[in-house]
Design an enzyme around this catalytic site. Structure first.
Site, short mmCIF file in Angstrom:
data_model
loop_
_atom_site.label_atom_id
_atom_site.label_comp_id
_atom_site.label_asym_id
_atom_site.label_seq_id
_atom_site.Cartn_x
_atom_site.Cartn_y
_atom_site.Cartn_z
N ASP A 136 0.87 -1.16 0.00
CA ASP A 136 0.00 0.00 0.00
C ASP A 136 0.91 1.22 0.00
O ASP A 136 1.55 1.52 1.01
CB ASP A 136 -0.90 -0.01 1.24
N SER A 139 1.98 11.84 -16.48
CA SER A 139 0.78 12.01 -17.31
C SER A 139 0.73 13.38 -17.97
O SER A 139 1.26 14.38 -17.46
CB SER A 139 -0.49 11.80 -16.49
N TYR A 148 -7.44 13.96 -10.37
CA TYR A 148 -6.35 13.25 -11.02
C TYR A 148 -5.30 14.23 -11.55
O TYR A 148 -4.09 14.05 -11.34
CB TYR A 148 -6.89 12.40 -12.17
N LYS A 198 -1.36 14.59 -10.45
CA LYS A 198 -0.23 14.45 -11.37
C LYS A 198 0.61 15.73 -11.43
O LYS A 198 1.82 15.67 -11.66
CB LYS A 198 -0.73 14.05 -12.75
#
Length: 267
Positions: A70, A149, A162, A166
């Site tokens: 994790d 990304s 998201y 990033k």
């Protein structure tokens, strides 16, 4: 090795950790790195998925180790690092690739969604880098590669959490490069574009949890007009850059983001 196995040698003798390597881009990284001679720790929260990737690596004559972790829990990350060192004796490269993708209209994004995405995608990079860097510092060298990304440069309204995560990874890439350079450690980012992976299917599931493949493919097609090269990417499109960044060829590069996106973001 079978007759179908093609093996290079650019990473012979290197030990590489790839987080989030149970599927998608991470699995593509892991298998490509192993094919170039690296011993690869396939690290994922889904231990079963990691084992499957390792089985594929071993079938092709490579060396792999599956480690469940994790990335948002420091004790789990420390245990992972210890397991890799116990198996392979060293670590040369860390790929911070673990991440989750949430598509949600901007005004509908909740605090819980925000925190989960930022924890996995952002905090996970910090914790893994810190713990592996302790080993790198002791040995006087090492490489960290972060999956950033295109969203780190060109965010979408439906991927607010998201994109923010990033952007945090890109910022961590820069700050880590500055902090760790005195110890002989390089830190770089790789920026995949629209890549066809399981993450897309996970965004399009019905009430039973079954993936609606047609919806996933339609969502990918929606992005094609934004890609200069006219198609979505595959993990295989990104893997060669991953190999370059893990190899000695990139020793004089640090603090950089290399986009592998078919021309979505022009820098």
């Amino acid at each position: 090795m079978t007759g179908d196995d093609v093996r290079g040698g650019r990473l012979d003798g290197k030990v590489v950790i790839v987080t989030g390597a149970g599927n998608g881009i991470g699995a593509g990284f892991a298998t490509a790195l192993a094919a170039e001679g690296a011993s690869v720790a396939v690290v994922d929260i889904d231990g079963g998925a990691a084992e499957q990737v390792v089985s594929a690596i071993r079938e092709r004559g490579g060396r792999g180790l599956a480690v469940p972790v994790d990335v948002t829990d420091r004790a789990s990350v420390r245990a992972m690092v210890s397991a890799v060192l116990a198996e392979f004796g060293d670590i040369d490269v860390l790929f911070n690739n673990a991440g989750i993708l949430l598509k949600e209209p901007y005004l509908s994004t909740t605090e819980r969604q925000w925190q989960k995405v930022l924890d996995v995608n952002g905090l996970g990079v910090l914790l893994c880098t810190q713990e592996v860097a302790r080993h790198f510092i002791a040995r006087g060298r090492g490489k960290v590669i972060n999956t950033c990304s295109t969203s780190s440069r060109s965010p979408s309204a439906h991927f607010a959490a998201y994109a923010a995560s990033k952007a945090a990874v890109l910022s961590l890439t820069h700050s880590s490069a500055r902090a760790l350079a005195p110890y002989g450690i390089t830190v770089n980012g790789i920026g995949p574009g629209i890549i066809q992976t399981d993450l897309w299917s996970q965004m399009h599931r019905d009430e039973t949890g079954s993936a609606r493949a047609a919806d996933s493919l339609a969502a990918l097609d929606d992005y094609t007009p934004t890609i200069l090269l006219g198609r979505v990417g595959t993990p295989g499109d990104v893997a060669p850059t991953a190999i370059f960044l893990a190899s000695d060829d990139s020793d004089y590069i640090t603090g950089q983001l290399i986009m592998v996106d078919g021309g979505i973001v022009l820098q």
